[in-house]
Design a protein around this motif. Structure first.
Motif, PDB file in Angstrom:
ATOM      1  N   UNK A   4       0.844  -1.206   0.000  1.00  0.00           N
ATOM      2  CA  UNK A   4       0.000   0.000   0.000  1.00  0.00           C
ATOM      3  C   UNK A   4       0.875   1.249   0.000  1.00  0.00           C
ATOM      4  N   UNK A   5       1.935   1.252   0.782  1.00  0.00           N
ATOM      5  CA  UNK A   5       2.863   2.383   0.806  1.00  0.00           C
ATOM      6  C   UNK A   5       3.466   2.604  -0.575  1.00  0.00           C
ATOM      7  N   UNK A   6       3.848   1.512  -1.230  1.00  0.00           N
ATOM      8  CA  UNK A   6       4.412   1.588  -2.586  1.00  0.00           C
ATOM      9  C   UNK A   6       3.406   2.224  -3.559  1.00  0.00           C
ATOM     10  N   UNK A   7       2.156   1.805  -3.472  1.00  0.00           N
ATOM     11  CA  UNK A   7       1.134   2.371  -4.361  1.00  0.00           C
ATOM     12  C   UNK A   7       0.949   3.862  -4.098  1.00  0.00           C
ATOM     13  N   UNK A   8       0.936   4.250  -2.838  1.00  0.00           N
ATOM     14  CA  UNK A   8       0.778   5.667  -2.506  1.00  0.00           C
ATOM     15  C   UNK A   8       1.990   6.477  -2.957  1.00  0.00           C
ATOM     16  N   UNK A   9       3.185   5.911  -2.796  1.00  0.00           N
ATOM     17  CA  UNK A   9       4.398   6.626  -3.193  1.00  0.00           C
ATOM     18  C   UNK A   9       4.522   6.789  -4.702  1.00  0.00           C
ATOM     19  N   UNK A  10       3.738   6.035  -5.473  1.00  0.00           N
ATOM     20  CA  UNK A  10       3.752   6.205  -6.926  1.00  0.00           C
ATOM     21  C   UNK A  10       3.200   7.568  -7.322  1.00  0.00           C
ATOM     22  N   UNK A  15      -4.299   9.086  -0.591  1.00  0.00           N
ATOM     23  CA  UNK A  15      -4.391   8.259   0.612  1.00  0.00           C
ATOM     24  C   UNK A  15      -5.819   7.781   0.871  1.00  0.00           C
ATOM     25  N   UNK A  16      -6.786   8.651   0.650  1.00  0.00           N
ATOM     26  CA  UNK A  16      -8.178   8.277   0.925  1.00  0.00           C
ATOM     27  C   UNK A  16      -8.760   7.316  -0.123  1.00  0.00           C
ATOM     28  N   UNK A  17      -8.046   7.080  -1.215  1.00  0.00           N
ATOM     29  CA  UNK A  17      -8.539   6.177  -2.259  1.00  0.00           C
ATOM     30  C   UNK A  17      -8.164   4.719  -2.018  1.00  0.00           C
ATOM     31  N   UNK A  18      -7.189   4.466  -1.142  1.00  0.00           N
ATOM     32  CA  UNK A  18      -6.717   3.097  -0.923  1.00  0.00           C
ATOM     33  C   UNK A  18      -6.974   2.674   0.516  1.00  0.00           C
ATOM     34  N   UNK A  19      -7.648   1.558   0.638  1.00  0.00           N
ATOM     35  CA  UNK A  19      -7.896   0.961   1.954  1.00  0.00           C
ATOM     36  C   UNK A  19      -7.408  -0.475   1.884  1.00  0.00           C
ATOM     37  N   UNK A  20      -6.849  -0.971   2.994  1.00  0.00           N
ATOM     38  CA  UNK A  20      -6.398  -2.368   2.991  1.00  0.00           C
ATOM     39  C   UNK A  20      -6.678  -3.001   4.338  1.00  0.00           C
ATOM     40  N   UNK A  21      -6.807  -4.319   4.302  1.00  0.00           N
ATOM     41  CA  UNK A  21      -6.948  -5.101   5.529  1.00  0.00           C
ATOM     42  C   UNK A  21      -6.521  -6.532   5.238  1.00  0.00           C
ATOM     43  N   UNK A  50      -8.564  -2.180  -1.528  1.00  0.00           N
ATOM     44  CA  UNK A  50      -9.690  -1.552  -2.220  1.00  0.00           C
ATOM     45  C   UNK A  50      -9.248  -0.171  -2.674  1.00  0.00           C
ATOM     46  N   UNK A  51      -9.339   0.073  -3.967  1.00  0.00           N
ATOM     47  CA  UNK A  51      -9.017   1.375  -4.532  1.00  0.00           C
ATOM     48  C   UNK A  51     -10.331   1.948  -5.038  1.00  0.00           C
ATOM     49  N   UNK A  52     -10.804   2.991  -4.342  1.00  0.00           N
ATOM     50  CA  UNK A  52     -12.125   3.565  -4.646  1.00  0.00           C
ATOM     51  C   UNK A  52     -12.085   5.086  -4.539  1.00  0.00           C
ATOM     52  N   UNK A  63       0.188  -3.336 -13.160  1.00  0.00           N
ATOM     53  CA  UNK A  63       1.628  -3.308 -13.442  1.00  0.00           C
ATOM     54  C   UNK A  63       2.413  -2.873 -12.202  1.00  0.00           C
ATOM     55  N   UNK A  64       1.896  -1.916 -11.448  1.00  0.00           N
ATOM     56  CA  UNK A  64       2.551  -1.503 -10.202  1.00  0.00           C
ATOM     57  C   UNK A  64       2.631  -2.667  -9.224  1.00  0.00           C
ATOM     58  N   UNK A  65       1.534  -3.387  -9.086  1.00  0.00           N
ATOM     59  CA  UNK A  65       1.505  -4.513  -8.149  1.00  0.00           C
ATOM     60  C   UNK A  65       2.456  -5.611  -8.610  1.00  0.00           C
ATOM     61  N   UNK A  66       2.415  -5.946  -9.899  1.00  0.00           N
ATOM     62  CA  UNK A  66       3.319  -6.980 -10.429  1.00  0.00           C
ATOM     63  C   UNK A  66       4.778  -6.580 -10.218  1.00  0.00           C
ATOM     64  N   UNK A  67       5.094  -5.324 -10.462  1.00  0.00           N
ATOM     65  CA  UNK A  67       6.458  -4.837 -10.291  1.00  0.00           C
ATOM     66  C   UNK A  67       6.908  -4.979  -8.839  1.00  0.00           C
ATOM     67  N   UNK A  68       6.043  -4.598  -7.892  1.00  0.00           N
ATOM     68  CA  UNK A  68       6.396  -4.700  -6.474  1.00  0.00           C
ATOM     69  C   UNK A  68       6.592  -6.154  -6.067  1.00  0.00           C
TER      70      UNK A  68
END
Length: 154
Positions: A4-10, A15-21, A50-52, A63-68
């Motif tokens: 999640x940090x990686x996605x935000x740092x992109x 921040x309010x668009x990504x939630x995780x658990x 969840x990206x909303x 692609x971001x997720x695959x790269x990470x």
């Protein structure tokens, strides 16, 4: 979560668009001596992201997720973890709600530390990655002039 940090740092998501658990979490306890500390267990879980709303093309997010995963979780195949799965709910031509599930398996390591928060068999420890001990010399044989781990017997 590091992903999640990686996605935000992109910079592509707020921040309010990504939630995780975490779901389906399991702890496997087992002690393994790593020299300068211990592996005390392993935790396996499914991370739900969840990206909303997602205003980026889904291919960019995937692609971001695959790269990470390739860079930071390259043991996935050996561990037999399932490939990430995802659902996309299109809201318009340019936005969607996306849910991604990623299975993880992580070791829990600890090193001895004075006043550490974990008490184990009379000593205290902290959760940290155990450093790898690198030896510069190894002695083999019966040369009593060389340093060895065990007493030399002749």
């Amino acid at each position: 979560m590091a992903l999640q940090t990686y996605l935000l740092e992109s910079g592509l998501f707020a921040d309010h668009e990504i939630e995780s658990h975490m779901e389906n979490s399991r702890l496997y306890a087992g002690k393994k001596n790593l020299g300068l500390g211990y592996e005390i267990g392993r935790v396996e879980y499914t991370a739900i992201f969840n990206i909303e709303p997602c205003t980026q093309p889904p291919s960019v997010l995937l692609a971001l997720i695959a790269s990470w995963l390739i860079e930071f979780d390259n043991e996935r195949f050996k561990q037999g973890l399932a490939e990430p799965s995802f659902d996309i709910d299109a809201l318009s031509h340019t936005t969607a709600d996306i849910e991604i599930e990623v299975q993880f398996s992580e070791t829990i390591q600890m090193v001895e530390q004075n006043n550490g928060p974990i008490s184990h068999l009379g000593k205290t420890y902290a959760c940290e990655t155990v450093p790898i001990e690198v030896f510069s010399q190894v002695a083999v044989g019966h040369d009593t002039g060389q340093a060895v781990d065990l007493p030399v017997t002749t």
